[in-house]
Design a protein around this motif. Sequence first.
Motif, PDB file in Angstrom:
ATOM      1  N   PRO A  29       0.489  -1.663  -0.282  1.00 18.20           N
ATOM      2  CA  PRO A  29      -0.168  -0.144   0.182  1.00 18.20           C
ATOM      3  C   PRO A  29       0.488   1.425  -0.239  1.00 18.20           C
ATOM      4  CG  PRO A  29      -1.324  -1.424   1.509  1.00 18.20           C
ATOM      5  CD  PRO A  29      -0.058  -1.886   1.305  1.00 18.20           C
ATOM      6  N   TRP A  30       1.962   1.387   0.582  1.00 12.56           N
ATOM      7  CA  TRP A  30       2.747   2.300   0.823  1.00 12.56           C
ATOM      8  C   TRP A  30       3.785   2.661  -0.804  1.00 12.56           C
ATOM      9  CZ3 TRP A  30       2.552   5.472   4.770  1.00 12.56           C
ATOM     10  CH2 TRP A  30       1.876   4.498   6.267  1.00 12.56           C
ATOM     11  N   VAL A  31       3.840   1.453  -1.774  1.00 14.18           N
ATOM     12  CA  VAL A  31       4.557   1.398  -2.350  1.00 14.18           C
ATOM     13  C   VAL A  31       3.503   1.906  -3.145  1.00 14.18           C
ATOM     14  CG1 VAL A  31       4.939   0.606  -4.700  1.00 14.18           C
ATOM     15  CG2 VAL A  31       6.217  -0.384  -2.508  1.00 14.18           C
ATOM     16  N   VAL A  32       2.003   2.233  -3.471  1.00 12.20           N
ATOM     17  CA  VAL A  32       1.077   2.475  -3.972  1.00 12.20           C
ATOM     18  C   VAL A  32       0.708   4.213  -3.951  1.00 12.20           C
ATOM     19  CG1 VAL A  32      -1.681   2.201  -4.472  1.00 12.20           C
ATOM     20  CG2 VAL A  32      -0.150   0.722  -4.727  1.00 12.20           C
ATOM     21  N   LEU A  33       1.100   4.111  -3.146  1.00 15.37           N
ATOM     22  CA  LEU A  33       0.404   5.289  -1.959  1.00 15.37           C
ATOM     23  C   LEU A  33       1.745   6.345  -2.929  1.00 15.37           C
ATOM     24  CD1 LEU A  33      -1.597   7.716  -0.729  1.00 15.37           C
ATOM     25  CD2 LEU A  33       0.244   6.958   1.427  1.00 15.37           C
ATOM     26  N   ILE A  34       2.549   6.365  -2.915  1.00 12.68           N
ATOM     27  CA  ILE A  34       3.751   6.803  -3.778  1.00 12.68           C
ATOM     28  C   ILE A  34       3.670   6.796  -4.392  1.00 12.68           C
ATOM     29  CG2 ILE A  34       6.647   7.204  -3.416  1.00 12.68           C
ATOM     30  CD1 ILE A  34       7.112   5.964  -0.547  1.00 12.68           C
ATOM     31  N   ALA A  35       3.565   6.460  -5.373  1.00 14.78           N
ATOM     32  CA  ALA A  35       3.458   5.664  -6.808  1.00 14.78           C
ATOM     33  C   ALA A  35       2.598   6.740  -7.347  1.00 14.78           C
ATOM     34  CB  ALA A  35       3.232   4.908  -7.200  1.00 14.78           C
ATOM     35  N   ALA A  36       1.507   7.204  -6.823  1.00 14.28           N
ATOM     36  CA  ALA A  36      -0.094   7.984  -7.081  1.00 14.28           C
ATOM     37  C   ALA A  36       0.751   9.499  -6.685  1.00 14.28           C
ATOM     38  CB  ALA A  36      -1.164   8.093  -5.943  1.00 14.28           C
ATOM     39  N   ALA A  37       1.216   9.545  -5.650  1.00 11.68           N
ATOM     40  CA  ALA A  37       1.907  11.585  -5.453  1.00 11.68           C
ATOM     41  C   ALA A  37       2.686  11.178  -6.752  1.00 11.68           C
ATOM     42  CB  ALA A  37       2.720  11.137  -4.061  1.00 11.68           C
ATOM     43  N   VAL A  38       3.680  10.632  -7.175  1.00 10.07           N
ATOM     44  CA  VAL A  38       4.045  10.707  -8.065  1.00 10.07           C
ATOM     45  C   VAL A  38       3.749  10.773  -9.308  1.00 10.07           C
ATOM     46  CG1 VAL A  38       6.665   9.528  -9.334  1.00 10.07           C
ATOM     47  CG2 VAL A  38       6.502   9.521  -6.725  1.00 10.07           C
ATOM     48  N   ALA A  39       2.879  10.482  -9.467  1.00  9.97           N
ATOM     49  CA  ALA A  39       1.986  10.458 -10.781  1.00  9.97           C
ATOM     50  C   ALA A  39       1.790  11.739 -10.896  1.00  9.97           C
ATOM     51  CB  ALA A  39       0.939   9.430 -11.117  1.00  9.97           C
ATOM     52  N   ILE A  40       0.667  11.901  -9.541  1.00 12.03           N
ATOM     53  CA  ILE A  40       0.319  13.694  -9.279  1.00 12.03           C
ATOM     54  C   ILE A  40       1.050  14.569  -9.884  1.00 12.03           C
ATOM     55  CG2 ILE A  40      -1.382  14.884  -8.024  1.00 12.03           C
ATOM     56  CD1 ILE A  40      -2.331  12.174  -7.024  1.00 12.03           C
ATOM     57  N   THR A  41       2.201  14.970  -9.386  1.00  6.96           N
ATOM     58  CA  THR A  41       3.029  15.636  -9.456  1.00  6.96           C
ATOM     59  C   THR A  41       3.578  15.596 -10.984  1.00  6.96           C
ATOM     60  OG1 THR A  41       3.726  15.182  -6.639  1.00  6.96           O
ATOM     61  CG2 THR A  41       5.575  16.404  -8.483  1.00  6.96           C
ATOM     62  N   ALA A  42       3.964  14.843 -11.360  1.00  8.04           N
ATOM     63  CA  ALA A  42       4.119  14.811 -12.473  1.00  8.04           C
ATOM     64  C   ALA A  42       2.875  15.408 -13.733  1.00  8.04           C
ATOM     65  CB  ALA A  42       4.524  13.568 -13.183  1.00  8.04           C
ATOM     66  N   VAL A  43       1.807  15.048 -13.391  1.00  3.97           N
ATOM     67  CA  VAL A  43       0.922  15.572 -13.646  1.00  3.97           C
ATOM     68  C   VAL A  43       0.794  16.891 -13.422  1.00  3.97           C
ATOM     69  CG1 VAL A  43      -1.784  15.988 -14.986  1.00  3.97           C
ATOM     70  CG2 VAL A  43      -0.700  13.369 -14.231  1.00  3.97           C
ATOM     71  N   GLN A  44       0.488  16.922 -13.058  1.00  2.00           N
ATOM     72  CA  GLN A  44       0.636  18.592 -12.529  1.00  2.00           C
ATOM     73  C   GLN A  44       1.516  19.484 -13.078  1.00  2.00           C
ATOM     74  OE1 GLN A  44       0.588  18.654  -7.510  1.00  2.00           O
ATOM     75  NE2 GLN A  44      -1.143  18.943  -7.908  1.00  2.00           N
ATOM     76  N   ARG A  45       3.132  19.327 -13.193  1.00  6.59           N
ATOM     77  CA  ARG A  45       4.166  20.019 -13.373  1.00  6.59           C
ATOM     78  C   ARG A  45       4.495  19.713 -15.544  1.00  6.59           C
ATOM     79  NH1 ARG A  45      10.343  19.451 -10.443  1.00  6.59           N
ATOM     80  NH2 ARG A  45       8.704  19.804  -8.625  1.00  6.59           N
TER      81      ARG A  45
END
Length: 51
Positions: A29-45
Amino acid sequence: MSDNVVKFRPIEKKPDPNKPKPGMPGWLPWVVLIAAAVAITAVQRAGWFGG
């Protein structure tokens, strides 16, 4: 004398409902949470959210 002895059965342990499923490791679950955060940051940038 042995007629007065009370015999106890061992208590059966029920599986804990809060434990993760046997096939899923605890860190997943932690890996999924971190991957989602990285994906959201990439989409925002990339500017796809208009930010």
